[in-house]
Design a protein around this motif. Structure first.
Motif, PDB file in Angstrom:
ATOM      1  N   THR A   2       0.843  -1.195   0.000  1.00 34.80           N
ATOM      2  CA  THR A   2       0.000   0.000   0.000  1.00 34.80           C
ATOM      3  C   THR A   2       0.881   1.250   0.000  1.00 34.80           C
ATOM      4  OG1 THR A   2      -0.067   0.102   2.411  1.00 34.80           O
ATOM      5  CG2 THR A   2      -1.804  -1.179   1.325  1.00 34.80           C
ATOM      6  N   ASN A  60      -7.953  -5.787   9.621  1.00 28.64           N
ATOM      7  CA  ASN A  60      -6.644  -5.690  10.260  1.00 28.64           C
ATOM      8  C   ASN A  60      -6.436  -4.480  11.175  1.00 28.64           C
ATOM      9  OD1 ASN A  60      -5.895  -8.103   9.123  1.00 28.64           O
ATOM     10  ND2 ASN A  60      -4.792  -7.180   7.408  1.00 28.64           N
ATOM     11  N   GLN A 111      -5.181 -11.010   8.471  1.00 28.69           N
ATOM     12  CA  GLN A 111      -5.810 -11.488   7.259  1.00 28.69           C
ATOM     13  C   GLN A 111      -4.955 -11.047   6.066  1.00 28.69           C
ATOM     14  OE1 GLN A 111      -9.708  -9.902   7.488  1.00 28.69           O
ATOM     15  NE2 GLN A 111     -10.512 -11.079   5.795  1.00 28.69           N
ATOM     16  N   ILE A 125      -4.406  -9.802   2.597  1.00 28.43           N
ATOM     17  CA  ILE A 125      -5.348  -9.182   1.673  1.00 28.43           C
ATOM     18  C   ILE A 125      -4.616  -8.145   0.823  1.00 28.43           C
ATOM     19  CG2 ILE A 125      -6.072  -7.477   3.410  1.00 28.43           C
ATOM     20  CD1 ILE A 125      -8.928  -7.749   2.159  1.00 28.43           C
ATOM     21  N   PRO A 146      -4.006  -4.748  -1.248  1.00 30.16           N
ATOM     22  CA  PRO A 146      -4.425  -3.382  -0.937  1.00 30.16           C
ATOM     23  C   PRO A 146      -5.759  -3.007  -1.597  1.00 30.16           C
ATOM     24  CG  PRO A 146      -2.096  -3.411  -1.490  1.00 30.16           C
ATOM     25  CD  PRO A 146      -2.608  -4.810  -1.674  1.00 30.16           C
ATOM     26  N   ILE A 172      -9.093  -4.234   0.195  1.00 26.83           N
ATOM     27  CA  ILE A 172      -9.410  -3.915   1.590  1.00 26.83           C
ATOM     28  C   ILE A 172     -10.774  -3.251   1.716  1.00 26.83           C
ATOM     29  CG2 ILE A 172      -8.741  -2.466   3.565  1.00 26.83           C
ATOM     30  CD1 ILE A 172      -5.799  -2.994   2.803  1.00 26.83           C
TER      31      ILE A 172
END
Lengths: 206, 206
Positions: free
Chosen positions: A115, A167, B5, B7, B9, B12
């Protein structure tokens, strides 16, 4: 019929704090911790933060020392940068840093398949950071903790209060077990106003 | 033991929305209103907004028409200006306006013994405003409603969600009774992330 309380602009914050103290009653935090709790409730209208906030025993002293020594404050999103009392911070010599919107951050995120929040933290470790305040992105908080564990980042205080459903709570469960100074909130709630309120409460205490 | 978890970006937000929809169950709002509710819960981690949000029947259509016609969005604080998806807004020709930090605003507030929030609204009535979004200052929302009543201001949609303990809930109790399009939350909770989430949900719908 709705009646509005007539109140001078400069008295609104004091009156809000009075209401919060009255409704909250006694707490088991220190006066300095309470200043943070109170400002977070003021910013959110949400008393549940009085129950979910967690302070490392050295959180307040480490945060105040960082501010007073003129160190910078790293935040995860531009909204947070807009909210911090930069005038107060500048008196001590520090400034707010946020690299989320820089082109180099987007490029690094793409190259590393991560990210922009993560990349923005990685790009800021050498910026004389005293306090890191993350209110939005769990990936930013996870990156902060990873870099500290690797010895690549050494902030004095981590304010980690990301909000959300993926998260966010998990990242804070990790932060609350760390040996270094932190301020966090358990659960899904948090957010940029919470991070900003914590920083601004510390700036006023300093 | 905390497990995170894994995942990507870009997934999300979708995963967060899935969790919110699952936990919230069915609601009695329209699909467009639900898009606003969902994004506000996503921004706050707080399901109580599903109960306290109130939409004027024309709120969504008025907001979308304003955006599509290229009108501007007026916000009360710079934090809100930082949060709005200005790229999306610019595609329609609009921009975000916030006059809270301008020197003329401070001078007007001092001259009129009012808040800067109040003065910043008064100085923006001729700026082709489609949506007003107030997440912080009750005085800004009160001024918006006063100027509309006086025929001096004519926005298409008022998003009024100030947070706090002094006049925030009261100002929203007034807004919810107005005949013109509004989005609001009853009670003390609200805030800049709520205002920003409502605006960004509308921008995506548009």
């Amino acid at each position: 019929m709705v009646t509005l309380q007539p109140i001078a602009p400069q008295d609104i914050e004091a009156e809000s704090f009075r209401i919060i103290e009255h409704e909250l009653g006694t707490t088991d935090c220190t006066p300095e911790e309470f200043a943070v709790v109170r400002r977070i409730i003021h910013a959110t209208g949400d008393f549940s933060f009085a129950e979910t906030l967690r302070f490392h025993p050295q959180a307040i002293s480490a945060g105040l020392a960082a501010i007073r020594s003129g160190k910078n404050i790293l935040v995860d999103v531009n909204m947070a940068a807009s909210g911090v009392s930069t005038g107060l911070l500048a008196r001590f010599g520090g400034r707010v840093i946020c690299r989320i919107a820089e082109a180099e951050t987007a490029a690094m995120a793409k190259a590393n398949t991560t990210t922009r929040s993560d990349a923005a933290i990685s790009r800021s470790v050498a910026d004389n950071i005293g306090i890191v305040a993350v209110g939005n992105a769990p990936t930013a908080l996870l990156k902060v903790m990873e870099l500290i564990d690797q010895g690549l980042f050494n902030p004095d205080l981590v304010i980690g209060v990301p909000v959300g459903f993926v998260n966010a709570a998990e990242s804070k469960e990790i932060l609350v077990r760390q040996p270094y100074p932190f301020i966090t909130t358990l659960g899904r709630k948090g957010g940029t106003p919470v991070a900003v309120a914590a920083v601004n409460a510390l700036l006023r205490l300093a």
